[in-house]
Design a protein around this motif. Structure first.
Motif, PDB file in Angstrom:
ATOM      1  N   GLU A   1       0.819  -1.372   0.189  1.00  0.00           N
ATOM      2  CA  GLU A   1      -0.051  -0.025   0.012  1.00  0.00           C
ATOM      3  C   GLU A   1       0.754   0.983  -0.065  1.00  0.00           C
ATOM      4  OE1 GLU A   1      -3.167  -0.422   2.809  1.00  0.00           O
ATOM      5  OE2 GLU A   1      -2.379   1.639   3.213  1.00  0.00           O
ATOM      6  N   ARG A   2       1.703   1.247   1.152  1.00  0.00           N
ATOM      7  CA  ARG A   2       2.147   2.561   1.461  1.00  0.00           C
ATOM      8  C   ARG A   2       3.769   2.678  -0.837  1.00  0.00           C
ATOM      9  NH1 ARG A   2       4.653   3.130   6.566  1.00  0.00           N
ATOM     10  NH2 ARG A   2       2.454   3.606   7.612  1.00  0.00           N
TER      11      ARG A   2
ATOM     12  N   ARG B   1       1.772   3.919  -3.240  1.00  0.00           N
ATOM     13  CA  ARG B   1       1.585   6.092  -2.733  1.00  0.00           C
ATOM     14  C   ARG B   1       2.450   5.805  -2.597  1.00  0.00           C
ATOM     15  NH1 ARG B   1      -1.289   6.268   3.150  1.00  0.00           N
ATOM     16  NH2 ARG B   1      -1.888   4.398   3.266  1.00  0.00           N
ATOM     17  N   ALA B   2       3.399   5.330  -2.496  1.00  0.00           N
ATOM     18  CA  ALA B   2       4.756   6.247  -2.226  1.00  0.00           C
ATOM     19  C   ALA B   2       4.948   6.716  -3.948  1.00  0.00           C
ATOM     20  CB  ALA B   2       6.051   5.846  -2.052  1.00  0.00           C
TER      21      ALA B   2
ATOM     22  N   THR C   1       9.134   3.634   5.704  1.00  0.00           N
ATOM     23  CA  THR C   1       8.950   2.459   5.469  1.00  0.00           C
ATOM     24  C   THR C   1       9.684   1.341   5.359  1.00  0.00           C
ATOM     25  OG1 THR C   1       7.262   2.980   4.973  1.00  0.00           O
ATOM     26  CG2 THR C   1       6.489   0.779   4.959  1.00  0.00           C
TER      27      THR C   1
END
Ligand code: C2E
Ligand code: CA
Ligand code: CA
Length: 575
Positions: A154-155, A158-159, A212
């Motif tokens: 998910e990160r 988005r990144a 992350t």
């Protein structure tokens, strides 16, 4: 201020209503609640930005905002804060909308007292707590507390979106711990788990707040670096990680060392989508491993093709045992003086359905990397021992079967017992098995190797140092170890006649073996001249194409028969 007090922000523009509730909550809750009362949403938002609250208690009809908008404004600041609505409005449609918008409860002013509000507050906090816990479990790795695969993905998505927008670079790192499996196997899973936790902490210490760090499973970690200005930023983090991991990690009084292999890929430079990016980072990590581990490597385009082949081969290899695609060839070993057949080396072959015969030089390293080597070695032992046993039962003169043992295998816990059991299972006396082990495997942990070798020797199993001369050739361990044979590496034998250095090395190894009272065998003997040279220098055994190529068992039996023919011929002529 009391730490255990529940801090409530109370938003109510009706002063009378507010005073009644504040008093009744105080009566019921005693000192349990610490309540800040404000009259408008604007004031509430300021308070929420200034300090932490456990819960918001809000009327939805204020002078500066109304209904669901109140909820959403609060959630914009902290969407994890439980909100209990207390309203004069008794309309089911409104209640449903408010609950859907994320309120924990909806209380009617006309129907509540201090007791009911207190209970609603406590429940709301508790429920929010459980929700948080559940979402934590779904997003975080329970062992290390790092992000799990789901959150990482998910990160990452988005990144990439953010990077596009801000024209920034994202760096993705794959980290694999080099000797983790050994530690896990030998020290136990508890120690392994603790080690992973410590590694997680070290990785966290090497990164910035917004990065992350995730554990994808096992000993595989990933790091997502956002806002990377240049490639150097990523190398810097990688170098920090390598430096951090130089330090031992102490667990249960043991100092453990693990080194990372780090693969790095950059978005949008290397790839422009998520999936390719993950594969590139993985490929770069394998490159780091192949470059000798404990290092970092950046992705390069040529890695991709290579990786595809590798993935395919790995998948195929997994099925090779079940599909009966593995087989052993046997290469004879002879004494040089009277050309007596003294043994055979078992050499694995993989008959791939489409690709034909694949060399072990190609698939053994892959098997080691993937852990498939364990199953493969088990199969090799079973097959080689039972073949040797069969030959003896068939009445062929007993001889010694040599089996190659990968360094990975040699370092397995209880390898001595495992090997012994396998030989005994095949109804074979241990003296008919010789293990070929490379120097590298032996010197990795000299003390441990020493113990294993002595234990093997005690059980009657013979040991040969394979590819001798290419590694450390340190006299100190040679004297110490319980060895039987030095096997001169074929690279020296190949050029023995042309290269005086090689000739000198071979001569020296033979002399060394003699002085240590070890047996010495030359491998890769391809010509009569080479054999003659070796004989002159006092080498007593040889193996190579000149004497016999590796062949399947059936073909190998011819060698016994030739020998028997000679023998019976000799007997006949004598008698
Ligand atoms: P190795 O243990 O050094 O095996 C000797 C290699 O040299 C074998 O290659 C053999 O076929 C080849 N060879 C023998 N005589 C000659 C010669 O006169 N000239 C030349 N040019 N080559 C010769 P192979 O069978 O391809 O095996 C390659 C390596 O794969 C082996 O090297 C060994 O390290 C590994 N290997 C083979 N079988 C096994 C196995 O069952 N288990 C493990 N762990 N490794 C294995
Ligand atoms: Ca060998
Ligand atoms: Ca060899």
């Amino acid at each position: 201020m009391n730490q255990n007090k529940i801090k409530i922000l109370y938003i109510e523009d009706n002063v009378v209503d507010a005073q009644i509730l504040i008093k009744s909550l105080k009566d019921v809750g005693k000192d349990k609640y610490e309540l800040d009362w404000v009259e408008t949403l604007a004031e509430a938002l300021i308070k929420l930005k200034q300090q932490h609250y456990d819960l918001v208690l809000a009327d939805l009809y204020l002078s500066d905002a109304e209904g669901v908008n109140v909820l959403m404004s609060i959630q914009d600041i902290d969407n994890r804060l439980p909100i209990v609505v207390i309203s004069g409005e008794d309309d089911d449609a409104i209640v449903i909308r408010v609950m859907k918008a994320g309120a924990q409860d909806y209380l009617l002013k006309s129907k509540v007292d201090g007791y009911l509000v207190s209970r609603a507050v406590d429940y709301a906090i508790e429920r929010k707590h459980i929700e948080k816990g559940l979402s934590f479990l779904a997003q975080y790795d329970s062992l290390t507390g790092l992000a799990n695969r789901a959150l990482f993905r998910e990160r990452l998505s988005r990144a990439l979106i953010r990077a596009d927008r801000n024209k920034k670079i994202v760096a993705l790192m794959f980290i694999d711990l080099d000797r983790f499996k050994n530690i896990n196997d030998s020290m136990g899973h508890d120690v392994g788990d603790e080690l992973l936790v410590e590694v997680g902490k070290k990785l966290t210490a090497c990164t910035r707040e917004g990065d992350t760090i995730a554990r994808l499973g096992g000993d595989e970690f990933t790091i997502l670096l956002e806002d990377v200005a240049c490639i150097d930023d990523a190398s810097l983090v990688a170098r920090k990680i390598l430096a951090q991991m130089q330090e031992p990690i102490t667990i249960n009084g043991f100092e453990l060392y693990v080194s990372p292999s780090i693969g790095i890929t950059l978005y949008p430079i290397d790839n422009n989508n998520e999936k390719d990016l993950l594969r590139s980072a993985d490929a770069a990590m394998y490159k780091a491993k192949a470059s000798g581990r404990n290092c970092y490597r950046f992705y390069t385009a040529d890695l991709n093709e290579h990786l595809q082949e590798k993935v395919e081969m790995e998948n195929n290899l997994r099925c090779a045992i079940e599909n009966d695609e593995l087989l052993l060839y046997y290469q004879p070993k002879f004494t040089i003086d009277n050309r007596e057949l003294i043994g055979a080396e078992a050499l694995i072959r993989w008959r791939h359905a489409n690709k034909g015969m694949i060399s072990p030089a190609l698939f053994i390293p892959l098997a080691e990397e993937t852990g498939l080597i364990h199953d493969i070695t088990e199969w090799v032992f079973a097959e080689a021992c039972s073949q040797n046993s069969k030959w003896q039962l068939a009445g062929f003169p007993p001889f010694r079967m040599s089996i190659n043992l990968s360094p990975k295998q040699f370092n397995q816990p209880n390898i001595d017992q495992t090997i012994f059991n396998r030989i005994v299972c095949a109804d074979l006396a241990p003296k008919y098995i010789e293990l070929e082990i490379t120097e590298g495997a032996l010197v990795e942990d000299v003390e441990k190797s020493n113990d294993i070798l002595h234990s093997l020797k005690k059980r009657g199993i013979m040991i040969s140092v394979d590819d001798f001369g290419t590694g450390y050739s340190s006299l100190s361990y040679l004297k110490k170890f319980a060895l039987d044979t030095l096997k001169i590496d074929q690279s020296f034998v190949r050029d023995i006649m042309e290269d005086s250095d090689d000739a000198a090395i071979v001569t020296a190894i033979i002399a060394l073996a003699k002085s240590l009272r070890l047996n010495v065998i030359a491998e890769g003997v391809e010509t009569k001249e080479q054999l003659e040279f070796l004989r002159q220098k006092g080498c007593n055994q040889a193996q190579g194409y000149y004497l016999g190529k590796p062949v399947p068992a059936k073909e190998f039996e011819q060698l016994f028969l030739e020998k028997n023919d000679e023998l019976s011929f000799g007997l006949a002529s004598n008698g």
